[in-house]
Design a protein around this motif. Sequence first.
Motif, PDB file in Angstrom:
ATOM      1  N   LEU A   1       0.941  -1.244   0.094  1.00  0.00           N
ATOM      2  CA  LEU A   1       0.072   0.104  -0.021  1.00  0.00           C
ATOM      3  C   LEU A   1       0.764   1.041  -0.042  1.00  0.00           C
ATOM      4  CD1 LEU A   1      -3.111  -0.691   2.244  1.00  0.00           C
ATOM      5  CD2 LEU A   1      -3.079   0.418  -0.069  1.00  0.00           C
ATOM      6  N   GLU A   2       1.763   1.130   0.797  1.00  0.00           N
ATOM      7  CA  GLU A   2       2.725   2.426   0.928  1.00  0.00           C
ATOM      8  C   GLU A   2       3.148   2.747  -0.601  1.00  0.00           C
ATOM      9  OE1 GLU A   2       3.424   5.206   3.104  1.00  0.00           O
ATOM     10  OE2 GLU A   2       2.797   3.349   4.193  1.00  0.00           O
ATOM     11  N   ARG A   3       3.706   1.561  -1.498  1.00  0.00           N
ATOM     12  CA  ARG A   3       4.120   1.902  -2.611  1.00  0.00           C
ATOM     13  C   ARG A   3       3.016   2.534  -3.604  1.00  0.00           C
ATOM     14  NH1 ARG A   3       7.393  -3.198  -4.756  1.00  0.00           N
ATOM     15  NH2 ARG A   3       7.904  -1.771  -6.452  1.00  0.00           N
ATOM     16  N   ILE A   4       1.803   2.158  -3.438  1.00  0.00           N
ATOM     17  CA  ILE A   4       0.578   2.630  -3.972  1.00  0.00           C
ATOM     18  C   ILE A   4       0.518   4.065  -3.772  1.00  0.00           C
ATOM     19  CG2 ILE A   4      -1.720   2.497  -4.593  1.00  0.00           C
ATOM     20  CD1 ILE A   4      -1.616  -0.650  -4.224  1.00  0.00           C
ATOM     21  N   PHE A   5       0.679   4.268  -2.242  1.00  0.00           N
ATOM     22  CA  PHE A   5       0.279   5.802  -1.810  1.00  0.00           C
ATOM     23  C   PHE A   5       1.355   6.733  -2.731  1.00  0.00           C
ATOM     24  CE2 PHE A   5      -1.146   4.235   2.537  1.00  0.00           C
ATOM     25  CZ  PHE A   5      -2.362   3.847   1.986  1.00  0.00           C
ATOM     26  N   ASP A   6       2.791   6.140  -2.709  1.00  0.00           N
ATOM     27  CA  ASP A   6       3.747   7.006  -3.372  1.00  0.00           C
ATOM     28  C   ASP A   6       3.425   7.402  -4.815  1.00  0.00           C
ATOM     29  OD1 ASP A   6       5.037   7.278  -1.133  1.00  0.00           O
ATOM     30  OD2 ASP A   6       6.607   5.712  -1.721  1.00  0.00           O
ATOM     31  N   GLU A   7       3.160   6.200  -5.544  1.00  0.00           N
ATOM     32  CA  GLU A   7       2.859   6.684  -6.830  1.00  0.00           C
ATOM     33  C   GLU A   7       1.577   7.444  -7.196  1.00  0.00           C
ATOM     34  OE1 GLU A   7       4.177   5.165  -9.624  1.00  0.00           O
ATOM     35  OE2 GLU A   7       5.458   3.933  -8.862  1.00  0.00           O
ATOM     36  N   ALA A   8       0.605   7.224  -6.389  1.00  0.00           N
ATOM     37  CA  ALA A   8      -0.652   8.093  -6.355  1.00  0.00           C
ATOM     38  C   ALA A   8      -0.312   9.347  -6.231  1.00  0.00           C
ATOM     39  CB  ALA A   8      -1.548   7.587  -5.732  1.00  0.00           C
ATOM     40  N   ALA A   9       0.513   9.726  -4.988  1.00  0.00           N
ATOM     41  CA  ALA A   9       1.039  11.110  -4.589  1.00  0.00           C
ATOM     42  C   ALA A   9       1.399  11.691  -5.817  1.00  0.00           C
ATOM     43  CB  ALA A   9       1.704  11.121  -3.499  1.00  0.00           C
ATOM     44  N   GLY A  10       2.356  11.009  -6.654  1.00  0.00           N
ATOM     45  CA  GLY A  10       2.864  11.683  -7.909  1.00  0.00           C
ATOM     46  C   GLY A  10       1.947  11.911  -8.857  1.00  0.00           C
TER      47      GLY A  10
ATOM     48  N   LEU B   1      -1.290  12.233  -8.515  1.00  0.00           N
ATOM     49  CA  LEU B   1      -2.279  13.272  -7.983  1.00  0.00           C
ATOM     50  C   LEU B   1      -1.837  14.593  -8.132  1.00  0.00           C
ATOM     51  CD1 LEU B   1      -4.588  11.162  -6.063  1.00  0.00           C
ATOM     52  CD2 LEU B   1      -5.440  11.868  -8.167  1.00  0.00           C
ATOM     53  N   ARG B   2      -0.651  14.451  -7.993  1.00  0.00           N
ATOM     54  CA  ARG B   2       0.079  16.043  -7.228  1.00  0.00           C
ATOM     55  C   ARG B   2      -0.419  16.342  -5.943  1.00  0.00           C
ATOM     56  NH1 ARG B   2       2.753  17.747 -11.923  1.00  0.00           N
ATOM     57  NH2 ARG B   2       2.091  16.576 -13.951  1.00  0.00           N
ATOM     58  N   LEU B   3      -0.525  15.574  -5.265  1.00  0.00           N
ATOM     59  CA  LEU B   3      -0.993  15.620  -3.645  1.00  0.00           C
ATOM     60  C   LEU B   3       0.085  15.519  -2.693  1.00  0.00           C
ATOM     61  CD1 LEU B   3      -4.626  14.390  -3.697  1.00  0.00           C
ATOM     62  CD2 LEU B   3      -4.178  16.583  -3.267  1.00  0.00           C
ATOM     63  N   PRO B   4      -0.004  16.223  -1.701  1.00  0.00           N
ATOM     64  CA  PRO B   4       1.045  15.465  -0.644  1.00  0.00           C
ATOM     65  C   PRO B   4       0.932  14.073  -0.066  1.00  0.00           C
ATOM     66  CG  PRO B   4      -0.506  17.365   0.219  1.00  0.00           C
ATOM     67  CD  PRO B   4      -0.647  17.100  -1.296  1.00  0.00           C
ATOM     68  N   PRO B   5       1.839  13.475   0.196  1.00  0.00           N
ATOM     69  CA  PRO B   5       1.672  12.057   0.589  1.00  0.00           C
ATOM     70  C   PRO B   5       0.608  11.734   1.585  1.00  0.00           C
ATOM     71  CG  PRO B   5       3.910  12.762   0.783  1.00  0.00           C
ATOM     72  CD  PRO B   5       2.998  13.977   0.528  1.00  0.00           C
ATOM     73  N   GLU B   6       0.356  12.415   2.382  1.00  0.00           N
ATOM     74  CA  GLU B   6      -0.555  12.106   3.311  1.00  0.00           C
ATOM     75  C   GLU B   6      -2.196  12.285   2.722  1.00  0.00           C
ATOM     76  OE1 GLU B   6      -2.945  10.396   5.806  1.00  0.00           O
ATOM     77  OE2 GLU B   6      -0.885  10.162   5.842  1.00  0.00           O
ATOM     78  N   LYS B   7      -2.228  13.093   1.939  1.00  0.00           N
ATOM     79  CA  LYS B   7      -3.827  13.504   1.068  1.00  0.00           C
ATOM     80  C   LYS B   7      -3.735  12.320  -0.027  1.00  0.00           C
ATOM     81  CE  LYS B   7      -4.911  17.631   2.417  1.00  0.00           C
ATOM     82  NZ  LYS B   7      -6.230  17.731   3.147  1.00  0.00           N
TER      83      LYS B   7
END
Lengths: 222, 222
Positions: free
Chosen positions: A144-153, A155-161
Motif C-alpha cells: 500500500l505504501e508503494r501505491i500511496f507514493d505512486e498516487a501522490a506523484g 495526483l500531485r497531492l502531498p503524501p498524506e492526502k
Amino acid sequence: MSTAAPTASAMPRRARTQAQKTARRQAILDVADAYFRESGFEAFSMAELAKRAGVAKGTLYLYFETREEVLLALYVELLDDWRQAFCVGLAGALDDEAFVRLFFDTSRADPAFLTVVSRMDSVIEHNVSREKLIESKRALAATLERIFDEAAGSLRLPPEKAAETIRALAFLVLGASQLDKGPALEEMNLPEDVRAFATSFSSESIFLPNALRIIAGIRSGN
Amino acid sequence: MSTAAPTASAMPRRARTQAQKTARRQAILDVADAYFRESGFEAFSMAELAKRAGVAKGTLYLYFETREEVLLALYVELLDDWRQAFCVGLAGALDDEAFVRLFFDTSRADPAFLTVVSRMDSVIEHNVSREKLIESKRALAATLERIFDEAAGSLRLPPEKAAETIRALAFLVLGASQLDKGPALEEMNLPEDVRAFATSFSSESIFLPNALRIIAGIRSGN
DNA sequence: TAATATAGCTGACCTTCGGTCATTTACCAA
DNA sequence: TTGGTAAATGACCGAAGGTCAGCTATATTA
C-alpha cells in the motif's frame, strides 16, 4: 494436468533446503492461484488443490497451516499484482477522472481480486495464526505504501492526502464489490423490477461519481 | 435455553394452517437471530440452530431450503431493524455532519448487521433459489425505498439525490466493514507497526470525512 | 558402496458440516 | 373411533478441513 515441474528439472522430490521449501510453497501458491480463478472462493478445496499441485493433502499442511492461510497468501499476491497494473496505468499525467477510472478498471480487470478482497474479513478473523496475520499485514502495508507514493506523484497531492484518497477509494470499491451483484445475477433472468433494483447498485454508476466527489473534497481541503 | 413457546400456548406440535407455518418459521428465525449474534457467520450451524429451536434438523429444511436462505431472511430483518433505528434518529432536523454520524452509528450499533451485510455476496450467489432471491430482493428494495424517503426529508434533497446519497454511504460503510478490522484485532496484541496500519483503516476516520465530501459534492450538483 | 539418521512426504482416518428421505405420528374430518 | 394426510423426525450420506503414525528420499558417514 500439469504435474508441477515449474522452473527447471532442479526440484527434488523432497524439499530439504530453505530455498527448496520456499520454491515448493510458491509452486503450490501458483497452482492455487490458477485453481482459485476457476473455482471461486467457496468451492476452493484443499483436496483438489493437493491433486492439482501433485502432492498429498497432508503436504499442503506442511506449507500452510490452514485453508485460510492459502487464501491470505493469495491475497497478498493479488494486491501486489493490482499495484503493478495500477502503476503501469499511472504512467503519464492523468486528470482526476482518468485516475478514478483507472482505479476502478484495475480492480475489475482481475475477477479474482475483488473476490478475495471482499472475503478477507471472514478469512483473517478465523483460522489464521497471529504470526501469519502479522506477516501478511506487513506485506500488505508495504504494498500500500508503494501505491500511496505512486498516487501522490500522479495526483500531485502531498503524501498524506494521497494516502487518504487511496484509502477512501478502497472503501468505495470494496463496498461496490459487495453490493454490485450485477454480473452474477445477469444469467438468472430476473423480473424487471428486481433487475432495476440490482442495477441501481451497479458499481460503475456509484463508484465513479463518488470517487470524484471525494477527490474534489480532498483537493479543496475538505 | 428458552424452548420456543413465543406468543402463547396456542402453538400445536404440528403447524397445519398457513398461519401456523408462518409463525413457526418466524419462531425459528427469532432463534436464529439470537444464535447468530452468539456464533457469528462461519460458526453458525444448522444442527445447532435446530437444537436451539427445539426441532429436528430435517424440520429446518421444511421452512428454509438452505442455510443461506436462513441467513438471507436474517438479512432482510436486520436491514429493517436498521431502518427503524435510523429513522428514529432522524427525528428533528440534522445537519449533514449529524446525518452522517447517525448513519455510521446506526450501522455500528448492531454488530450482527455489518457481519451479515458484508457476507451477502457469498450468501446470495450460491445456494439460494431464484424465487427466494427475488422475494428477498423485493423486500430489501422496499425497505430501502422507505429509507430514501426519510433521508430526502431530513437532508432536504430531491428524492433521487437522497437515494444517490444513501447508496454512496452504503458503499462506504460496507467497505468499512471489510477493511476496518480494528475491534477484531484488538485482543491479538499486535506489534505497533501492524496496529498502526490497521488503525489507518479505522472506519471512523475514513467513513465520516468522505461521507461528508460526498454529500457536499451532491449538494453542489457534482 | 553400504549403512544409518534425518525429516519431507503420504494417505487413511477423524470430526463436523449441509442436506436427504423413509418412517413415524400428531392432528382433523368423517 | 377410526382412518387419511402431511408435519416432524433423525439415521444417514458425501464432502469438507485437518491430523498423524508410518514410509521413504536424501544427506551423511565409514
